[in-house]
Design a protein around this motif. Structure first.
Motif, PDB file in Angstrom:
ATOM      1  N   LEU A 109       0.802  -1.220   0.000  1.00  0.00           N
ATOM      2  CA  LEU A 109       0.000   0.000   0.000  1.00  0.00           C
ATOM      3  C   LEU A 109       0.840   1.279   0.000  1.00  0.00           C
ATOM      4  O   LEU A 109       0.477   2.261  -0.664  1.00  0.00           O
ATOM      5  N   PHE A 110       1.953   1.275   0.723  1.00  0.00           N
ATOM      6  CA  PHE A 110       2.664   2.525   0.962  1.00  0.00           C
ATOM      7  C   PHE A 110       4.123   2.453   0.525  1.00  0.00           C
ATOM      8  O   PHE A 110       4.730   1.379   0.490  1.00  0.00           O
ATOM      9  N   GLU A 111       4.625   3.623   0.214  1.00  0.00           N
ATOM     10  CA  GLU A 111       6.023   3.770  -0.200  1.00  0.00           C
ATOM     11  C   GLU A 111       6.683   4.847   0.661  1.00  0.00           C
ATOM     12  O   GLU A 111       6.158   5.952   0.786  1.00  0.00           O
ATOM     13  N   MET A 112       7.817   4.508   1.242  1.00  0.00           N
ATOM     14  CA  MET A 112       8.572   5.473   2.039  1.00  0.00           C
ATOM     15  C   MET A 112       9.588   6.190   1.156  1.00  0.00           C
ATOM     16  O   MET A 112      10.091   5.629   0.184  1.00  0.00           O
ATOM     17  N   SER A 113       9.882   7.419   1.511  1.00  0.00           N
ATOM     18  CA  SER A 113      10.865   8.190   0.758  1.00  0.00           C
ATOM     19  C   SER A 113      12.241   7.539   0.853  1.00  0.00           C
ATOM     20  O   SER A 113      12.654   7.089   1.928  1.00  0.00           O
ATOM     21  N   GLU A 114      12.956   7.484  -0.259  1.00  0.00           N
ATOM     22  CA  GLU A 114      14.286   6.891  -0.277  1.00  0.00           C
ATOM     23  C   GLU A 114      15.304   7.734   0.483  1.00  0.00           C
ATOM     24  O   GLU A 114      16.341   7.233   0.904  1.00  0.00           O
ATOM     25  N   HIS A 115      15.024   9.014   0.652  1.00  0.00           N
ATOM     26  CA  HIS A 115      15.972   9.927   1.294  1.00  0.00           C
ATOM     27  C   HIS A 115      15.723  10.057   2.796  1.00  0.00           C
ATOM     28  O   HIS A 115      16.279  10.965   3.423  1.00  0.00           O
ATOM     29  N   ARG A 116      14.909   9.172   3.349  1.00  0.00           N
ATOM     30  CA  ARG A 116      14.622   9.182   4.787  1.00  0.00           C
ATOM     31  C   ARG A 116      14.137  10.556   5.255  1.00  0.00           C
ATOM     32  O   ARG A 116      14.591  11.094   6.248  1.00  0.00           O
ATOM     33  N   GLU A 117      13.204  11.107   4.510  1.00  0.00           N
ATOM     34  CA  GLU A 117      12.668  12.432   4.831  1.00  0.00           C
ATOM     35  C   GLU A 117      11.387  12.338   5.663  1.00  0.00           C
ATOM     36  O   GLU A 117      10.675  13.318   5.793  1.00  0.00           O
ATOM     37  N   ARG A 118      11.136  11.186   6.215  1.00  0.00           N
ATOM     38  CA  ARG A 118       9.907  10.968   6.978  1.00  0.00           C
ATOM     39  C   ARG A 118       8.676  11.282   6.134  1.00  0.00           C
ATOM     40  O   ARG A 118       7.708  11.855   6.598  1.00  0.00           O
ATOM     41  N   LYS A 119       8.762  10.866   4.868  1.00  0.00           N
ATOM     42  CA  LYS A 119       7.650  11.067   3.945  1.00  0.00           C
ATOM     43  C   LYS A 119       7.159   9.710   3.457  1.00  0.00           C
ATOM     44  O   LYS A 119       7.930   8.780   3.266  1.00  0.00           O
ATOM     45  N   ILE A 120       5.843   9.630   3.245  1.00  0.00           N
ATOM     46  CA  ILE A 120       5.203   8.387   2.835  1.00  0.00           C
ATOM     47  C   ILE A 120       4.056   8.715   1.904  1.00  0.00           C
ATOM     48  O   ILE A 120       3.421   9.774   2.021  1.00  0.00           O
ATOM     49  N   ARG A 121       3.782   7.819   0.951  1.00  0.00           N
ATOM     50  CA  ARG A 121       2.657   8.031   0.037  1.00  0.00           C
ATOM     51  C   ARG A 121       2.037   6.699  -0.361  1.00  0.00           C
ATOM     52  O   ARG A 121       2.638   5.638  -0.206  1.00  0.00           O
ATOM     53  N   LEU A 122       0.811   6.787  -0.860  1.00  0.00           N
ATOM     54  CA  LEU A 122       0.087   5.611  -1.327  1.00  0.00           C
ATOM     55  C   LEU A 122       0.724   5.111  -2.618  1.00  0.00           C
ATOM     56  O   LEU A 122       1.067   5.904  -3.494  1.00  0.00           O
ATOM     57  N   LEU A 123       0.881   3.805  -2.731  1.00  0.00           N
ATOM     58  CA  LEU A 123       1.607   3.228  -3.862  1.00  0.00           C
ATOM     59  C   LEU A 123       0.698   2.755  -4.988  1.00  0.00           C
ATOM     60  O   LEU A 123       1.166   2.473  -6.087  1.00  0.00           O
ATOM     61  N   LEU A 124      -0.617   2.677  -4.738  1.00  0.00           N
ATOM     62  CA  LEU A 124      -1.527   2.185  -5.771  1.00  0.00           C
ATOM     63  C   LEU A 124      -1.583   3.137  -6.960  1.00  0.00           C
ATOM     64  O   LEU A 124      -1.479   4.360  -6.790  1.00  0.00           O
ATOM     65  N   PRO A 125      -1.754   2.623  -8.180  1.00  0.00           N
ATOM     66  CA  PRO A 125      -1.910   3.500  -9.349  1.00  0.00           C
ATOM     67  C   PRO A 125      -3.147   4.392  -9.211  1.00  0.00           C
ATOM     68  O   PRO A 125      -4.141   4.007  -8.591  1.00  0.00           O
ATOM     69  N   LYS A 126      -3.102   5.558  -9.794  1.00  0.00           N
ATOM     70  CA  LYS A 126      -4.205   6.513  -9.671  1.00  0.00           C
ATOM     71  C   LYS A 126      -5.511   5.943 -10.215  1.00  0.00           C
ATOM     72  O   LYS A 126      -6.588   6.196  -9.667  1.00  0.00           O
ATOM     73  N   GLU A 127      -5.411   5.204 -11.310  1.00  0.00           N
ATOM     74  CA  GLU A 127      -6.626   4.663 -11.922  1.00  0.00           C
ATOM     75  C   GLU A 127      -7.289   3.577 -11.059  1.00  0.00           C
ATOM     76  O   GLU A 127      -8.425   3.178 -11.330  1.00  0.00           O
ATOM     77  N   ASN A 128      -6.602   3.093 -10.023  1.00  0.00           N
ATOM     78  CA  ASN A 128      -7.160   2.072  -9.133  1.00  0.00           C
ATOM     79  C   ASN A 128      -7.790   2.671  -7.872  1.00  0.00           C
ATOM     80  O   ASN A 128      -8.178   1.951  -6.965  1.00  0.00           O
ATOM     81  N   ILE A 129      -7.883   4.002  -7.817  1.00  0.00           N
ATOM     82  CA  ILE A 129      -8.413   4.694  -6.639  1.00  0.00           C
ATOM     83  C   ILE A 129      -9.661   5.467  -7.021  1.00  0.00           C
ATOM     84  O   ILE A 129      -9.663   6.233  -8.007  1.00  0.00           O
ATOM     85  N   THR A 130     -10.729   5.246  -6.259  1.00  0.00           N
ATOM     86  CA  THR A 130     -11.993   5.959  -6.486  1.00  0.00           C
ATOM     87  C   THR A 130     -12.480   6.516  -5.166  1.00  0.00           C
ATOM     88  O   THR A 130     -12.496   5.820  -4.150  1.00  0.00           O
ATOM     89  N   ILE A 131     -12.863   7.805  -5.192  1.00  0.00           N
ATOM     90  CA  ILE A 131     -13.415   8.450  -4.001  1.00  0.00           C
ATOM     91  C   ILE A 131     -14.853   8.867  -4.301  1.00  0.00           C
ATOM     92  O   ILE A 131     -15.109   9.781  -5.077  1.00  0.00           O
ATOM     93  N   GLU A 132     -15.793   8.135  -3.715  1.00  0.00           N
ATOM     94  CA  GLU A 132     -17.212   8.458  -3.901  1.00  0.00           C
ATOM     95  C   GLU A 132     -17.641   9.549  -2.939  1.00  0.00           C
ATOM     96  O   GLU A 132     -18.567  10.311  -3.218  1.00  0.00           O
ATOM     97  N   ASN A 133     -16.995   9.609  -1.802  1.00  0.00           N
ATOM     98  CA  ASN A 133     -17.359  10.567  -0.764  1.00  0.00           C
ATOM     99  C   ASN A 133     -16.381  11.734  -0.811  1.00  0.00           C
ATOM    100  O   ASN A 133     -15.271  11.653  -0.325  1.00  0.00           O
ATOM    101  N   ASN A 134     -16.813  12.816  -1.398  1.00  0.00           N
ATOM    102  CA  ASN A 134     -15.967  14.002  -1.489  1.00  0.00           C
ATOM    103  C   ASN A 134     -16.346  15.038  -0.460  1.00  0.00           C
ATOM    104  O   ASN A 134     -15.871  16.179  -0.512  1.00  0.00           O
TER     105      ASN A 134
END
Length: 368
Positions: free
Chosen positions: A342-367
């Motif tokens: 699910l998640f990807e950590m920054s390679e530079h150890r910047e205490r950053k994280i993001r979702l790894l799923l492709p954009k087309e695989n994500i749907t938000i019905e509740n905006n």
């Protein structure tokens, strides 16, 4: 029923028990050889050996003991010995079960378990052997193997229920309870020395238990396939539209891509739902999608997306509980692989994280 027909029934029952249980023993052992052996799981071996004891008991029923100079008491004694062994092997299999009822789990998993089941076995076996070899004209009384069978049924009933319930197979859990009840009834007929009803209920409970053992093995195989964590490109994430009329299950996400192609609905707390949705929104933005975790020595003038790593841990635990059930997943096989998917950590150890799923695989019905 005359003597001839009674003998014919016993012979028929003996051949049935010998052949069916032998086939079940070989089939269950084959499943272990192909799958369980690789997992270092010997629970199926003990269950297979318990079924083999039934097969040998069927063979004992066929043999004419009077023709070989041994009395009926010796035949009943040998059957009692294999009945005791059958119960012992089932009890030896229980520590290998993945799901154990909470009150008994520490006991079954402890090193004292072998003594708890071994000492009663010895105390039941020795009097039986004594009557077989030293009391030539005695009729073997079957109370001892029945009492040991009752001990086995007590623990087996709880373990089978827990195993099927944790694997989300409630109908099989109830069938296991019904089978235990039928087996208990057969033990009562054994004490009452009711031969015809004993044969009938023995055939029913042995067939039912064998089928339950196979259902248990297949549910274990099913769980192995369903708990394989897919790759990021295989998963689809959907944030469901919130039902404003009810607070119950209002914050749900749907994850698709696990074996079975079914949507797995996961309820989250409002805080965890908001955090997970923030990951998705950042991923769908044209930005890089990173969220920053607040460091220990943080800049008070800066706003951070995530307060600490515990928030991520709580989110992962909630997702795993929703996917597999509470207390049914492990850190090595589920937590770490799912977090990596699910998640990807920054390679530079910047205490950053993001979702790894492709954009087309994500749907938000509740905006909202």
């Amino acid at each position: 029923m005359d003597i001839v027909s009674s003998t014919q029934v016993s012979t028929f029952y003996g051949w049935w028990q010998f052949s069916v249980c032998l086939f079940a023993f070989l089939a269950l052992l084959s499943i272990w050889y192909h799958i369980g052996k690789k997992q270092d799981d010997f629970g199926q071996v003990w269950l297979a050996l318990s079924i083999l004891c039934w097969s040998v008991s069927g063979l004992i029923e066929i043999i004419s003991w009077e023709d070989i100079g041994l009395g009926l008491h010796f035949k009943e004694g040998v059957k009692s010995v294999f009945s005791l062994l059958n119960s012992l092997f089932i009890l030896l299999a229980l520590p290998w079960f993945r799901y154990l009822p909470k009150p008994f789990a520490p006991l079954i998993k402890s090193s004292f378990w072998r003594y708890i089941i071994g000492i009663p076995f010895v105390f039941a076996l020795l009097p039986t052997l004594h009557k077989m070899f030293l009391v030539s004209n005695a009729v073997i009384i079957s109370e001892l193997d029945v009492y040991y069978a009752l001990l086995t049924l007590f623990f087996l009933g709880f373990v089978l229920w827990e195993s099927f319930e944790k694997r989300r197979l409630p109908l099989l859990a109830w069938l296991s309870i019904i089978t235990i009840a039928i087996t208990l009834l057969a033990q009562i007929y054994k004490l009452l020395d009711d031969a015809i009803n004993l044969l009938l209920f023995s055939a029913i409970f042995k067939t039912s238990l064998i089928m339950l053992f196979f259902a248990l093995a297949l549910s274990w195989v099913k769980e192995l396939t369903e708990t394989v964590i897919p790759t990021p490109h295989q998963l689809k994430l959907r944030f469901l539209k919130k039902d404003r009329g009810s607070d119950k299950d209002s914050f749900q996400v749907s994850i698709q891509g696990f074996p079975g192609n079914e949507d797995r609905l996961i309820p989250l707390t409002p805080a965890l739902y908001t955090l997970f949705k923030l990951f998705a929104e950042r991923r769908l933005d044209k930005t890089d999608g990173w969220l920053e975790i607040k460091p220990k020595n943080f800049d008070v003038s800066k706003t951070y997306d995530i307060n600490d790593h515990n928030e991520l841990k709580r989110l992962m635990v909630a997702l795993l509980d929703g996917l597999f059930g509470k207390q049914t997943w492990t850190k090595d096989k589920h937590f770490v692989p799912l977090k990596t998917t699910l998640f990807e950590m920054s390679e530079h150890r910047e205490r950053k994280i993001r979702l790894l799923l492709p954009k087309e695989n994500i749907t938000i019905e509740n905006n909202g």
